[in-house]
Enzyme design. Structure first.
Site, PDB file in Angstrom:
ATOM      1  N   SER A 108      39.807  27.920  82.850  1.00 14.56           N
ATOM      2  CA  SER A 108      41.044  28.398  83.493  1.00 14.56           C
ATOM      3  C   SER A 108      42.263  28.133  82.608  1.00 14.56           C
ATOM      4  O   SER A 108      42.313  27.128  81.887  1.00 14.56           O
ATOM      5  CB  SER A 108      41.239  27.666  84.830  1.00 14.56           C
ATOM      6  OG  SER A 108      41.310  26.271  84.609  1.00 14.56           O
ATOM      7  N   GLN A 110      45.414  26.497  82.343  1.00 16.29           N
ATOM      8  CA  GLN A 110      45.707  25.320  83.157  1.00 16.29           C
ATOM      9  C   GLN A 110      46.673  24.398  82.444  1.00 16.29           C
ATOM     10  O   GLN A 110      46.954  24.546  81.253  1.00 16.29           O
ATOM     11  CB  GLN A 110      44.417  24.555  83.427  1.00 16.29           C
ATOM     12  CG  GLN A 110      43.762  24.104  82.127  1.00 16.29           C
ATOM     13  CD  GLN A 110      42.428  23.413  82.356  1.00 16.29           C
ATOM     14  OE1 GLN A 110      42.345  22.210  82.153  1.00 16.29           O
ATOM     15  NE2 GLN A 110      41.431  24.139  82.771  1.00 16.29           N
ATOM     16  N   HIS A 112      47.932  19.932  83.118  1.00 19.45           N
ATOM     17  CA  HIS A 112      47.659  18.730  83.909  1.00 19.45           C
ATOM     18  C   HIS A 112      48.980  18.007  84.183  1.00 19.45           C
ATOM     19  O   HIS A 112      49.891  18.056  83.349  1.00 19.45           O
ATOM     20  CB  HIS A 112      46.700  17.827  83.137  1.00 19.45           C
ATOM     21  CG  HIS A 112      45.448  18.539  82.733  1.00 19.45           C
ATOM     22  ND1 HIS A 112      44.482  18.910  83.640  1.00 19.45           N
ATOM     23  CD2 HIS A 112      45.027  19.011  81.534  1.00 19.45           C
ATOM     24  CE1 HIS A 112      43.516  19.546  83.008  1.00 19.45           C
ATOM     25  NE2 HIS A 112      43.810  19.640  81.741  1.00 19.45           N
ATOM     26  N   LYS A 135      46.736  13.320  83.299  1.00 23.87           N
ATOM     27  CA  LYS A 135      45.485  13.700  82.617  1.00 23.87           C
ATOM     28  C   LYS A 135      45.763  14.244  81.210  1.00 23.87           C
ATOM     29  O   LYS A 135      45.395  15.369  80.876  1.00 23.87           O
ATOM     30  CB  LYS A 135      44.709  14.721  83.444  1.00 23.87           C
ATOM     31  CG  LYS A 135      43.291  15.014  82.938  1.00 23.87           C
ATOM     32  CD  LYS A 135      42.577  15.987  83.874  1.00 23.87           C
ATOM     33  CE  LYS A 135      41.189  16.353  83.404  1.00 23.87           C
ATOM     34  NZ  LYS A 135      41.166  17.268  82.255  1.00 23.87           N
ATOM     35  N   GLU A 137      44.793  14.802  77.500  1.00 25.42           N
ATOM     36  CA  GLU A 137      43.407  14.930  77.041  1.00 25.42           C
ATOM     37  C   GLU A 137      43.341  15.342  75.571  1.00 25.42           C
ATOM     38  O   GLU A 137      44.293  15.898  75.034  1.00 25.42           O
ATOM     39  CB  GLU A 137      42.659  15.955  77.898  1.00 25.42           C
ATOM     40  CG  GLU A 137      43.197  17.353  77.764  1.00 25.42           C
ATOM     41  CD  GLU A 137      42.648  18.302  78.816  1.00 25.42           C
ATOM     42  OE1 GLU A 137      42.153  17.865  79.868  1.00 25.42           O
ATOM     43  OE2 GLU A 137      42.726  19.504  78.573  1.00 25.42           O
ATOM     44  N   HIS A 275      47.039  25.329  78.503  1.00 25.06           N
ATOM     45  CA  HIS A 275      45.911  25.463  77.570  1.00 25.06           C
ATOM     46  C   HIS A 275      44.730  26.078  78.316  1.00 25.06           C
ATOM     47  O   HIS A 275      44.707  26.162  79.539  1.00 25.06           O
ATOM     48  CB  HIS A 275      45.509  24.099  77.000  1.00 25.06           C
ATOM     49  CG  HIS A 275      45.101  23.102  78.039  1.00 25.06           C
ATOM     50  ND1 HIS A 275      46.025  22.408  78.807  1.00 25.06           N
ATOM     51  CD2 HIS A 275      43.888  22.718  78.482  1.00 25.06           C
ATOM     52  CE1 HIS A 275      45.383  21.612  79.652  1.00 25.06           C
ATOM     53  NE2 HIS A 275      44.084  21.775  79.489  1.00 25.06           N
ATOM     54  N   ARG A 294      45.742  25.141  87.914  1.00 23.70           N
ATOM     55  CA  ARG A 294      45.180  26.371  87.351  1.00 23.70           C
ATOM     56  C   ARG A 294      46.019  27.589  87.722  1.00 23.70           C
ATOM     57  O   ARG A 294      46.681  27.604  88.756  1.00 23.70           O
ATOM     58  CB  ARG A 294      43.762  26.585  87.881  1.00 23.70           C
ATOM     59  CG  ARG A 294      42.807  25.448  87.620  1.00 23.70           C
ATOM     60  CD  ARG A 294      41.450  25.747  88.246  1.00 23.70           C
ATOM     61  NE  ARG A 294      40.528  24.651  88.001  1.00 23.70           N
ATOM     62  CZ  ARG A 294      40.459  23.574  88.785  1.00 23.70           C
ATOM     63  NH1 ARG A 294      41.249  23.455  89.836  1.00 23.70           N
ATOM     64  NH2 ARG A 294      39.609  22.602  88.517  1.00 23.70           N
ATOM     65  N   LYS A 300      38.645  29.553  90.844  1.00 22.95           N
ATOM     66  CA  LYS A 300      39.020  28.357  91.607  1.00 22.95           C
ATOM     67  C   LYS A 300      40.443  28.480  92.148  1.00 22.95           C
ATOM     68  O   LYS A 300      41.166  29.413  91.813  1.00 22.95           O
ATOM     69  CB  LYS A 300      38.893  27.121  90.711  1.00 22.95           C
ATOM     70  CG  LYS A 300      37.441  26.816  90.288  1.00 22.95           C
ATOM     71  CD  LYS A 300      37.384  25.532  89.469  1.00 22.95           C
ATOM     72  CE  LYS A 300      35.960  25.171  89.074  1.00 22.95           C
ATOM     73  NZ  LYS A 300      35.928  23.949  88.219  1.00 22.95           N
TER      74      LYS A 300
END
Ligand SMILES: NNC(=O)[C@@H](O)[C@H](O)[C@H](O)COP(=O)(O)O
Ligand SMILES: [Zn+2]
Length: 426
Positions: A108, A110, A112, A135, A137, A275, A294, A300
């Site tokens: 997706s 998205q 965070h 989050k 990452e 991203h 998302r 989703k």
């Protein structure tokens, strides 16, 4: 309990994962636990190696026991005093979550949340935001890896806006023209506002409007490929075949950096940066969270308003998004060590790679915090210095307590004995 504990991860069968034994997640899961049968009709997307409640790691010699239960039994032994005081836990939680991703279809579009937004989202909507953490990452490419990472520089977006009619019409003449007229003289702050105005128009258009323009744009990539260039034309057609007429064709393909990582290259995503991963196998490490906001290329839950309002709208060239590996002086012997050390406290990732030869050995001096190790290639042995060594095959995963010296030896001439180690050290 030893300081080197064999554990078993937990697989996530998200729709975008590679299918059956084509997936590294399935291969590693089965190799580490032969009782795991691989269903060739199922996607195996992620292998979670950590203590997040959604999919906690268990002990290899007692699958009913959680890794977090062991850590909770003696937190200072298994986390170290510094990590425990910065990341206090009552249930044996690690500050980081380590994953293997094996990607067949685009993930997706998205971003965070940061810590304050994570806390707000978890209170407001705990079913979609399962924890209150941020989050950040990092992805480390195991194979060739393709992804969207951060917004394109404004002039690059403007060129596409001006020459692709469907993009211009979806955004609308007023916003597109203002963007074109003002970006060259805009301050950083104004540039962010201008970018948000374009992104917001794309993301809030109705699905019918998006589909209308997407169909025309895909047709144009075939009738006028020179407008897009070969890479972008192929990308739009490829992702349209995965998610027909999706808004991601505009907000992803036309607005985000399209980047390629070679094996061993890495990229770090701060919170609130857009991203989407597109293809390949990666190691991924993050703060312990599953908070994903998302807005495209996904079946989703999409939280468009939150995504449009929370992004930082910074723009960086792709090269600036890469996380360059550093030397790791505490690794000695016949292996090569590459440390990926992002600008946050929760985790770093160490790659240990031998040549494809037997009889090689290496040592890693103690790391002052908890770590999780996974073997991704080749075979060898792993031991706490002075203790009995354990066989180490692809997919084998270990929790390593702080301040433990590890000995490694390579026994594979076919492919290079390779391990990744995520750790938290303050
Ligand atoms: N960038 N990668 C991540 O954040 C992973 O850790 C997440 O688990 C995935 O993004 C989840 O992907 P979907 O929402 O299922 O498309
Ligand atoms: Zn992500």
């Amino acid at each position: 309990m030893s300081s080197l504990i064999p554990i078993v991860g937990a697989a996530q069968n998200y729709a975008w994962g590679k299918y059956g034994s084509k997936s590294a997640v399935a291969q590693f899961s089965h190799s580490n636990d032969p009782s795991v049968s691989i269903d060739e009709t199922k996607p195996y997307a992620e292998l979670w190696m950590g203590t997040h409640a959604k999919a906690p790691a268990t002990l290899k010699d007692n699958r009913k026991k959680l890794l977090s239960d062991v850590i909770a039994s003696d937190p200072s032994k298994y986390l170290g005093s510094k990590v425990l005081s910065q990341y206090p836990t009552t249930n044996g939680g690690l500050p980081f979550l380590f994953k293997v991703l094996s990607i067949n279809k685009v993930l997706s579009i998205q971003a965070h949340p940061d810590k304050s937004l994570g806390a707000k989202l978890h209170v407001a909507d705990p079913s979609h935001y399962p924890d209150s953490n941020h989050k950040p990452e990092m992805a480390v490419a195991i194979t060739d890896f393709e992804a969207f990472c951060g917004f394109k520089p404004l002039p690059e977006i403007d060129v596409l806006l001006q020459k692709i009619p469907e993009f211009y019409q979806l955004v609308g003449a007023e916003v597109a023209q203002t963007f074109h007229d003002k970006i060259s003289s805009a301050s950083r702050e104004d540039g962010r506002r201008l970018l948000q105005s374009v992104f917001g128009k794309v993301m809030t258009a109705s699905p019918e409007t998006v589909a209308k323009y997407a169909k025309k744009m895909v047709a144009r990539t075939k009738s006028q490929p020179e407008l897009f260039g070969p890479v972008l034309a192929d990308l739009i057609q490829r992702l349209n075949s995965q998610f027909p007429d999706d808004v991601g064709l505009f907000c992803g393909c036309l607005m985000l950096n399209h980047c390629f990582l070679n094996p061993g290259e890495a990229m770090f995503l701060h919170a609130k940066e857009p991203h989407a991963y597109i293809s390949g196998n990666i190691m991924e490490c993050m703060a312990t969270s599953d908070n994903v906001i998302r807005a495209g290329f996904t079946p989703k839950f999409k939280d468009v308003d939150t995504l449009v309002s929370c992004l930082t709208y910074t723009t960086n060239p792709v090269e600036e998004q890469k996380q360059k590996p550093e030397d790791f002086a505490r690794g000695t012997g016949d292996a090569k060590f590459a440390l990926y050390n992002p600008p946050i406290d929760e985790f770093s990732v160490l790659q240990v790679k031998f040549e494809a030869r037997t009889g090689l050995s290496a040592h890693i001096a103690g790391i002052h915090g908890p770590s999780i190790v996974i073997v991704t290639d080749g075979s060898g042995e792993i031991a706490v210095k002075g203790e009995k060594s354990q066989k180490a095959e692809p997919g084998y995963i270990y929790f390593v307590a702080p301040d433990v010296e590890l000995s490694l030896s390579s026994s594979s001439s076919g492919s290079p004995f390779t391990l990744y180690r995520a750790f938290c050290e303050l």
